[in-house]
Write an enzyme that holds these catalytic residues in place. Structure first.
Site, mmCIF file in Angstrom:
data_model
loop_
_atom_site.group_PDB
_atom_site.id
_atom_site.type_symbol
_atom_site.label_atom_id
_atom_site.label_comp_id
_atom_site.label_asym_id
_atom_site.label_seq_id
_atom_site.Cartn_x
_atom_site.Cartn_y
_atom_site.Cartn_z
ATOM 1 N N TYR A 67 -33.596 17.901 42.133
ATOM 2 C CA TYR A 67 -32.219 17.418 42.246
ATOM 3 C C TYR A 67 -32.292 16.083 42.738
ATOM 4 C CZ TYR A 67 -33.575 17.093 47.488
ATOM 5 O OH TYR A 67 -34.114 16.770 48.748
ATOM 6 N N CYS A 68 -30.890 15.286 42.390
ATOM 7 C CA CYS A 68 -30.677 14.168 42.920
ATOM 8 C C CYS A 68 -29.472 14.146 43.677
ATOM 9 C CB CYS A 68 -30.397 13.248 41.706
ATOM 10 S SG CYS A 68 -28.919 13.752 40.554
ATOM 11 N N PHE A 69 -28.513 13.197 43.893
ATOM 12 C CA PHE A 69 -27.641 13.186 44.803
ATOM 13 C C PHE A 69 -26.333 14.349 44.426
ATOM 14 C CE2 PHE A 69 -23.614 11.749 46.952
ATOM 15 C CZ PHE A 69 -24.079 12.054 48.081
#
Length: 374
Positions: free
Chosen positions: A104-106
């Site tokens: 995941y990222c933001f």
């Protein structure tokens, strides 16, 4: 030279089954920059960033000044084929150790999608979180806010373990075996704090965000266990630098009270072990622990009063010199007993009279362990 931009496959998989991640403690690769990770993350996540802090800052400035297309090009220029190779390798090595890992990222957008595609280009398929950190965090916060209603509907009864300072409440929770009917929630462990002016550890507490994330996950697991009784220690809303929301706090504290009664001499021994012996092991030197303790004494100086403050400091200094000279910690019993009897006990009596909670059961640690397991 214009950098080659990432071309995405149409079938890159996503998931938003956040409950499954919580229940299975699924390993997560967080590709956000370290500064973002430090502000808030998830317990099972490891920070293996796509861009470091400096690269992220440059791309962010470019985005504001020149727009998305220019920012994407700059990102690919900064994280070129040479720069990205060790980063991809770190993701592959993590996946080798954790085959069920997710990414995941933001917001679950460009950064995690790029990382996902680079892994796929290297023969490794991984699923990314739909909506990224923000969506998972929203899921956890929404759950925390719904705990009073969800637990009431499920017939879950909070139980509050009360007792004077040093009576061994945390030790009791840790000794309590989990059953299909009863589980303990150790808020002090989640907060990484012992819950008093002297309760700070040598290592920092989690951020408020991380505390909320861990608390939400613990309560999700409890709800899914189908247990009907949840026992917690009689804490305040604030545990060091972190806190619970008022609705959640009020619900958890609404349950029946069980009172742990422990003789003063035993309370002194428990406090000595936890706040002196164990606490000193966390510090590089006894001088570092001394500095922490003097700061803690100073924080309660006003409430202690001038005469008692000086008396406690003298007892502490004498005990410390005895320990340094002869290697014994028994001298610390003096200032511990003074604080328990003259400072903490009057505060406890006042709070108990003020709250006037009905006590369902009281007794020793063994009495309570037997009572709870009936």
């Amino acid at each position: 030279m214009t950098p080659t931009l990432t071309r995405f496959d149409a079938d890159l998989p996503q998931t938003d089954d956040f409950k499954s991640i919580v229940l299975n403690n699924t390993p997560l690769i967080d590709v956000r920059a370290p500064v973002e990770f430090a502000q808030g993350a998830f317990y099972s996540a490891s920070n293996l960033p796509l861009m470091n802090d400096e690269e992220r800052q440059k791309v962010g400035i470019c985005y504001k000044q020149h727009g998305n297309e220019a920012a994407v090009k700059l990102g690919h220029k900064l994280v070129n084929e040479i720069t990205r190779a060790p980063r991809i390798q770190s993701w592959i090595e993590f996946m080798d150790r954790h085959p069920d890992a997710l990414l995941y990222c933001f917001r679950g957008g460009m950064r995690s999608k790029i990382a996902q595609q680079w892994l796929q280009d290297n023969g490794r398929r991984i699923v990314r979180l739909k909506g990224g950190y923000k969506a998972f965090r929203r899921y956890l916060i929404d759950f925390l806010e719904s705990v009073p209603d969800l637990f009431t509907i499920a017939g879950i009864q909070p139980i509050v373990l009360a007792g004077r300072t040093g009576s061994g409440k945390t030790q009791l929770l840790q000794q309590l075996p989990e059953t299909a009917d009863l589980q303990a929630l150790d808020l002090e462990t989640l907060a990484h704090h012992r819950g008093s002016a002297f309760g700070r550890h040598a290592t920092p507490q989690p951020t408020q965000i991380n505390f909320e994330n861990k608390l939400s996950m613990a309560l999700i697991r409890f709800l899914e266990s189908n247990s009907k009784r949840l026992i917690i220690e009689d804490e305040g809303r604030n545990i060091g630098t972190v806190n619970m929301s008022k609705p959640l706090f009020d619900f958890l504290k609404s349950g029946q009270r069980i009172l742990l009664e422990t003789p003063l001499e035993e309370r002194v021994s428990i406090t000595l072990d936890e706040y002196v012996v164990q606490a000193q092991e966390e510090y590089y030197s006894i001088e570092d622990w001394q500095t922490f303790m003097l700061a803690a004494f100073n924080r309660i100086q006003r409430r202690l009063g001038g005469e008692r403050y000086q008396r406690v400091l003298q007892q502490f200094d004498a005990a410390l010199q005895l320990q340094i000279t002869h290697g014994v910690t028994e001298g610390h019993r003096g200032w511990i007993e003074t604080l328990l009897v003259e400072y903490y006990d009057p505060m406890y009596d006042y709070q108990m009279q003020k709250k006037q909670h009905k006590v369902a059961f009281s007794g020793s640690m063994q009495d309570i362990l037997e009572f709870l397991q009936k």
